[in-house]
Design an enzyme around this catalytic site. Structure first.
Site, PDB file in Angstrom:
ATOM      1  N   GLY A  85      15.292  -2.481 -26.427  1.00  0.00           N
ATOM      2  CA  GLY A  85      14.321  -3.253 -27.189  1.00  0.00           C
ATOM      3  C   GLY A  85      13.757  -4.438 -26.446  1.00  0.00           C
ATOM      4  O   GLY A  85      12.562  -4.732 -26.538  1.00  0.00           O
ATOM      5  N   ASN A  91      15.400  -9.358 -37.824  1.00  0.00           N
ATOM      6  CA  ASN A  91      16.760  -8.961 -37.501  1.00  0.00           C
ATOM      7  C   ASN A  91      17.822  -9.858 -38.131  1.00  0.00           C
ATOM      8  O   ASN A  91      18.952  -9.421 -38.340  1.00  0.00           O
ATOM      9  CB  ASN A  91      16.954  -8.933 -35.982  1.00  0.00           C
ATOM     10  CG  ASN A  91      16.573 -10.243 -35.319  1.00  0.00           C
ATOM     11  OD1 ASN A  91      15.484 -10.761 -35.509  1.00  0.00           O
ATOM     12  ND2 ASN A  91      17.483 -10.806 -34.529  1.00  0.00           N
ATOM     13  N   CYS A 110      22.127 -11.942 -30.107  1.00  0.00           N
ATOM     14  CA  CYS A 110      21.650 -12.575 -28.874  1.00  0.00           C
ATOM     15  C   CYS A 110      21.916 -14.068 -28.870  1.00  0.00           C
ATOM     16  O   CYS A 110      21.836 -14.724 -27.827  1.00  0.00           O
ATOM     17  CB  CYS A 110      20.156 -12.317 -28.695  1.00  0.00           C
ATOM     18  SG  CYS A 110      19.750 -10.562 -28.609  1.00  0.00           S
TER      19      CYS A 110
END
Length: 385
Positions: free
Chosen positions: A71, A153, A327
């Protein structure tokens, strides 16, 4: 008791059907798809079958699918590749993003301005998922590139991609969408929504890590980020990972087929989890709770507790959750998404539970009770028994 994994928005296990489909490419089918001999032809045929399978799942043409390595690479290729192509044509691109995009988009958009793009326009997003599309329209022209994620997300909120894509199309602009958290959770069809570029990654849909694809609508030109070969129509040079492409295609086909029933099931589980916690924890907030949301993510903001301590305590109770995007793991400050929605001074701790194929009602009930136990132990906000 067995631990419970509720971090599927971070990554998912590879499902058995995917492992089975990939198995021949770990051993017998090892040829380079660019080779002309029988080993190469066998690999090339498998690669093109995977491309056609991905296209069919998304409502695209096979020629519009390029395999990438995930991604982040797909988002960078979409944003930087389109901006570079506009510049190569002698024009100055305007890059438009929302305030809740993944860092892969936000950082790529900033980099595009460093490399010679014109304005960088950031669209604010309300907690109910609303975006001022009139502000978007003022930034649109034939040199504009818009990147708006389909599903956020961290919160699961759905953004108005279809409406934004229609406005971009009318203005001759390009619209990219990061659909990493959308595919398999909500309907995603590029023959119904006029996006120009779309990113998918394998490891969010029970496929292998390091796999992904970029849908690039016919007539949309991108410049490659990597040079040195003609693979993937020159967009992503390098010898293709045939087994990875086959695994991605298999995973994508299965989650798209299962999406309607799985969405209904996960919605019920998410609602049960949220009902238990909101009834028992004073002051708890469902992040983006008034927005249209994908069914697999529940993001809860809890007052009077340290977020890192909460997540560590949940792990000790056998519950895998996160504070937001994987992340940003280890970051002490609130994520840029929560800050964009609720202000930089928001002091709630955020815990994200994200559900998956193996999640059961018993799992979410245990997760809720474990959360209440932990909150009581941490002395948070008067969590009830």
């Amino acid at each position: 008791m067995l631990p419970i994994y509720l971090d599927h928005a971070a990554t998912t296990p590879v499902r058995p059907e995917v492992r089975e489909a990939m198995a021949p490419f770990q051993d017998r089918v090892f040829g380079n798809p660019s080779s002309l001999h029988r080993w190469g032809r066998e690999a090339s045929a498998a690669l093109e079958d995977a491309r056609a399978m991905c296209a069919d799942a998304l409502g695209a043409r096979a020629s519009e699918i390029a395999f990438v390595r995930g991604g982040t690479e797909g988002d960078n290729l979409a944003v930087l590749g389109r901006a570079a192509r506009i510049r190569a044509d002698g024009r100055t691109p305007t890059v438009v993003v929302t305030s809740v995009e993944h860092k892969a988009v936000l950082d790529a958009a900033r980099q595009a301005t460093v490399r010679g793009a014109g304005r960088l326009v950031t669209l604010e997003v309300a907690p109910d998922g609303a975006v001022d599309l009139d502000v978007l329209s003022t930034a649109l022209d034939g040199d504009a590139l818009v990147s708006m994620m389909w599903v956020n997300n961290e919160t699961g909120m759905c953004l108005p991609v279809a409406e934004a894509a229609e406005r971009a199309q009318a203005a001759g602009a390009t619209l990219h969408t990061d659909a990493v958290q959308a595919v398999g959770k909500v309907p995603v069809r590029v023959d119904r929504v006029p996006v120009d570029v779309l990113t998918v990654t394998g490891h969010k849909i029970y496929g292998p890590k390091g796999t992904g694809l970029l849908f690039v609508r016919s007539g949309t030109a991108l410049s490659p980020l990597v040079h040195g070969g003609g693979q993937e129509r020159g967009l992503r040079p390098g010898t293709e990972d045939v087994g990875g492409a086959v695994g991605l295609a298999t995973a994508l086909r299965l989650v798209v087929e299962e999406q309607p029933a799985e969405a209904e099931r996960l919605s019920a589980l998410r609602d049960a989890l949220e009902a238990r916690l909101t009834a028992s924890v004073p002051g708890v907030r469902i992040n983006a709770g008034s927005a249209s949301r994908a069914p697999h993510v529940s993001s809860l903001a809890i007052p009077d507790v340290d977020g890192q301590a909460l997540l560590m305590a949940l792990d000790l109770e056998g519950i895998a959750a996160s504070g937001g995007s994987a992340c940003n793991s280890g970051a002490a400050k609130a994520s840029h998404v929560i800050a964009a929605l609720y202000g930089a001074d928001d002091r709630h701790a955020t815990v994200r539970f994200s559900l998956g194929r193996a999640t059961t009602l018993d799992d979410v009930a245990r997760a809720a009770e474990a959360t209440l136990t932990v909150l009581r132990r941490l002395g948070a906000g008067g969590a009830a028994a």
